[in-house]
Design a protein around this motif. Structure first.
Motif, PDB file in Angstrom:
ATOM      1  N   ALA B  62      42.172  42.996  30.230  1.00  0.00           N
ATOM      2  CA  ALA B  62      42.869  42.628  31.471  1.00  0.00           C
ATOM      3  C   ALA B  62      42.410  43.539  32.604  1.00  0.00           C
ATOM      4  O   ALA B  62      42.157  43.082  33.726  1.00  0.00           O
ATOM      5  CB  ALA B  62      44.379  42.731  31.271  1.00  0.00           C
ATOM      6  N   ALA B  63      42.269  44.838  32.316  1.00  0.00           N
ATOM      7  CA  ALA B  63      41.815  45.785  33.328  1.00  0.00           C
ATOM      8  C   ALA B  63      40.409  45.413  33.804  1.00  0.00           C
ATOM      9  O   ALA B  63      40.124  45.411  35.011  1.00  0.00           O
ATOM     10  CB  ALA B  63      41.831  47.198  32.766  1.00  0.00           C
ATOM     11  N   ALA B  64      39.547  45.063  32.855  1.00  0.00           N
ATOM     12  CA  ALA B  64      38.159  44.734  33.205  1.00  0.00           C
ATOM     13  C   ALA B  64      38.104  43.485  34.078  1.00  0.00           C
ATOM     14  O   ALA B  64      37.417  43.457  35.102  1.00  0.00           O
ATOM     15  CB  ALA B  64      37.334  44.522  31.929  1.00  0.00           C
ATOM     16  N   VAL B  65      38.864  42.452  33.680  1.00  0.00           N
ATOM     17  CA  VAL B  65      38.853  41.196  34.448  1.00  0.00           C
ATOM     18  C   VAL B  65      39.400  41.444  35.854  1.00  0.00           C
ATOM     19  O   VAL B  65      38.840  40.983  36.854  1.00  0.00           O
ATOM     20  CB  VAL B  65      39.668  40.105  33.717  1.00  0.00           C
ATOM     21  CG1 VAL B  65      39.862  38.883  34.608  1.00  0.00           C
ATOM     22  CG2 VAL B  65      38.975  39.706  32.417  1.00  0.00           C
ATOM     23  N   LEU B  66      40.475  42.220  35.918  1.00  0.00           N
ATOM     24  CA  LEU B  66      41.120  42.472  37.208  1.00  0.00           C
ATOM     25  C   LEU B  66      40.183  43.243  38.139  1.00  0.00           C
ATOM     26  O   LEU B  66      39.993  42.869  39.309  1.00  0.00           O
ATOM     27  CB  LEU B  66      42.419  43.252  36.977  1.00  0.00           C
ATOM     28  CG  LEU B  66      43.368  43.365  38.159  1.00  0.00           C
ATOM     29  CD1 LEU B  66      43.736  41.984  38.701  1.00  0.00           C
ATOM     30  CD2 LEU B  66      44.636  44.111  37.752  1.00  0.00           C
ATOM     31  N   TYR B  67      39.579  44.322  37.639  1.00  0.00           N
ATOM     32  CA  TYR B  67      38.676  45.099  38.494  1.00  0.00           C
ATOM     33  C   TYR B  67      37.492  44.245  38.933  1.00  0.00           C
ATOM     34  O   TYR B  67      37.110  44.240  40.105  1.00  0.00           O
ATOM     35  CB  TYR B  67      38.161  46.362  37.790  1.00  0.00           C
ATOM     36  CG  TYR B  67      37.109  47.041  38.642  1.00  0.00           C
ATOM     37  CD1 TYR B  67      37.469  47.810  39.734  1.00  0.00           C
ATOM     38  CD2 TYR B  67      35.743  46.831  38.408  1.00  0.00           C
ATOM     39  CE1 TYR B  67      36.523  48.371  40.568  1.00  0.00           C
ATOM     40  CE2 TYR B  67      34.785  47.384  39.229  1.00  0.00           C
ATOM     41  CZ  TYR B  67      35.178  48.155  40.303  1.00  0.00           C
ATOM     42  OH  TYR B  67      34.225  48.681  41.127  1.00  0.00           O
ATOM     43  N   HIS B  68      36.907  43.523  37.947  1.00  0.00           N
ATOM     44  CA  HIS B  68      35.712  42.725  38.243  1.00  0.00           C
ATOM     45  C   HIS B  68      36.026  41.669  39.312  1.00  0.00           C
ATOM     46  O   HIS B  68      35.226  41.418  40.213  1.00  0.00           O
ATOM     47  CB  HIS B  68      35.217  42.065  36.957  1.00  0.00           C
ATOM     48  CG  HIS B  68      33.767  41.688  36.994  1.00  0.00           C
ATOM     49  ND1 HIS B  68      32.772  42.590  36.766  1.00  0.00           N
ATOM     50  CD2 HIS B  68      33.145  40.510  37.247  1.00  0.00           C
ATOM     51  CE1 HIS B  68      31.591  41.988  36.860  1.00  0.00           C
ATOM     52  NE2 HIS B  68      31.781  40.717  37.163  1.00  0.00           N
ATOM     53  N   ALA B  69      37.212  41.086  39.210  1.00  0.00           N
ATOM     54  CA  ALA B  69      37.603  40.058  40.184  1.00  0.00           C
ATOM     55  C   ALA B  69      37.801  40.668  41.564  1.00  0.00           C
ATOM     56  O   ALA B  69      37.288  40.156  42.570  1.00  0.00           O
ATOM     57  CB  ALA B  69      38.885  39.366  39.717  1.00  0.00           C
ATOM     58  N   LEU B  70      38.544  41.778  41.623  1.00  0.00           N
ATOM     59  CA  LEU B  70      38.848  42.376  42.928  1.00  0.00           C
ATOM     60  C   LEU B  70      37.591  42.919  43.601  1.00  0.00           C
ATOM     61  O   LEU B  70      37.359  42.709  44.790  1.00  0.00           O
ATOM     62  CB  LEU B  70      39.889  43.495  42.763  1.00  0.00           C
ATOM     63  CG  LEU B  70      41.292  43.027  42.354  1.00  0.00           C
ATOM     64  CD1 LEU B  70      42.163  44.231  42.000  1.00  0.00           C
ATOM     65  CD2 LEU B  70      41.936  42.230  43.473  1.00  0.00           C
ATOM     66  N   ASN B  71      36.751  43.628  42.821  1.00  0.00           N
ATOM     67  CA  ASN B  71      35.524  44.154  43.419  1.00  0.00           C
ATOM     68  C   ASN B  71      34.570  43.009  43.759  1.00  0.00           C
ATOM     69  O   ASN B  71      33.816  43.095  44.727  1.00  0.00           O
ATOM     70  CB  ASN B  71      34.857  45.162  42.474  1.00  0.00           C
ATOM     71  CG  ASN B  71      33.754  45.919  43.173  1.00  0.00           C
ATOM     72  OD1 ASN B  71      33.980  46.537  44.211  1.00  0.00           O
ATOM     73  ND2 ASN B  71      32.546  45.847  42.635  1.00  0.00           N
TER      74      ASN B  71
END
Lengths: 232, 116
Positions: B62-71
């Motif tokens: 979830a952390a990876a998807v969230l960061y990747h999406a926001l960045n």
């Protein structure tokens, strides 16, 4: 003040791989790193090899990796570098000797973007005039001194040295957005290749490294946009 | 290691999370593929996802998807509005703030059932 210089050295006639050499140098805080390198070369070890020409931040000869970032040795002051200063050659090009790298590919990329005015229209009786606003459009990228700080700070370039690199794109930008130039289409064609602008991952190391404060990433983004929308 | 700034850090995190998500997707394709061999095998594979250690990995996912999406949004803004490159640092910190605001409650919600 006394500083310790840790210089990554490589002599192709003696060394299998680069080695670190330490030098103690007495300097003034307001000396530039280039002064310290000169001190080593002139008084301690004449075999130390590095490039420099004007020594005033204009010729772009003495870019090197200083404390882990690309800087011109003639612009950075010793007092801003701490007591232990590490100096390495720029990354990504073959080391010729010590701090000198082979920049042939760098200039091949530069030549590839046709960095000269292209305009077949007959020149009138006067200069080709442009408005201050038209001149302003590409002002930032006229400041480039071809030192290589941007290209050799770029992770995309380290991964693939066929990438044309930020410096060549900056040079292309300078002519693409010049209202007097008619060669934009052929330059954009070159930059739209596999090894062109699309290898840029907007990492911004180039912008941070530029000793002339050119907004390099922004220039690359403007070129990408020009290709994408077929509009300058 | 080249001592790049926030831009280099944002790129490294983007690459790591991107590759991580891709590896997960390969596994996910494989486990969904198992349904073709009947419900028993598939249910058995699904049971693995209920292990507490996998739940912790899901929080990382979830952390990876969230960061990747926001960045990714940050990069898209810079792509389509080059003038925004001047604010790339501020935008990176904004990504961090939004990330924490969304991730902390999500992580608590995901981890809490493990303690019941």
């Amino acid at each position: 003040m006394k500083v310790e210089l840790r210089i990554k050295r490589f002599d192709p006639e003696k060394d299998q791989k680069p080695r670190w050499a330490d030098y103690q140098v007495e300097v003034e805080p307001t000396d530039r790193l280039l002064d310290a390198l000169h001190y080593v070369k002139w008084y301690q070890d004449g075999s130390l090899t590095f490039r420099r020409s004007c020594a005033h931040g204009i010729c772009g000869s003495d870019c090197m990796l200083i404390n882990g970032v690309n800087r011109l040795a003639c612009k950075v002051l010793v007092k801003d570098l701490g007591r232990r200063i590490t100096v390495e050659p720029m990354r990504g090009y073959p080391v010729v000797k010590d701090l000198v790298v082979d920049m042939e590919k760098f200039f091949a990329a530069y030549r590839a973007v046709k960095p000269y005015l292209i305009n077949d229209e007959p020149a009138g009786p006067r200069e080709r005039l442009q408005s201050p606003a038209e001149r302003e459009r590409y002002d930032d990228t006229t400041k480039c001194i071809l030192c290589g700080a941007c290209t050799t700070s770029c992770p995309s370039f380290w991964a693939n040295d066929d990438y044309i690199g930020p410096a060549a794109i900056v040079q292309a930008h300078r002519f693409i957005f010049d209202s007097r130039d008619r060669g934009a289409a052929e330059r954009l064609e070159v930059l739209n290749q596999r090894e062109g602008v699309w290898r840029c991952r907007t990492i911004f190391n180039c912008t941070d490294a530029c000793p002339r404060d050119i907004e390099v990433t922004r220039a690359i983004q403007e070129v990408k946009r020009a290709i994408l929308f077929q509009r300058i | 290691m080249y001592r790049g700034g926030e831009g280099q850090l944002s790129f490294i995190l983007h690459r790591i999370t991107g590759v991580g998500i891709l590896v997960f997707l390969f596994g996910h394709v494989a486990d969904t593929f198992l349904v073709g061999f009947g419900p028993d095998l598939y249910n058995h594979a699904m049971a693995i996802y209920r292990l507490p250690v996998i739940r912790v990995l899901e929080v990382l996912l979830a952390a990876a998807v969230l960061y990747h999406a926001l960045n990714g949004l940050r990069i898209i803004i810079i792509d389509f509005w080059p003038a925004a490159s001047r604010y790339q640092r501020a935008m990176f910190y904004a990504v961090g703030v939004v990330f924490l605001a969304l991730f902390i409650p999500a992580a608590i919600t995901m981890i809490r059932p493990l303690f019941h």
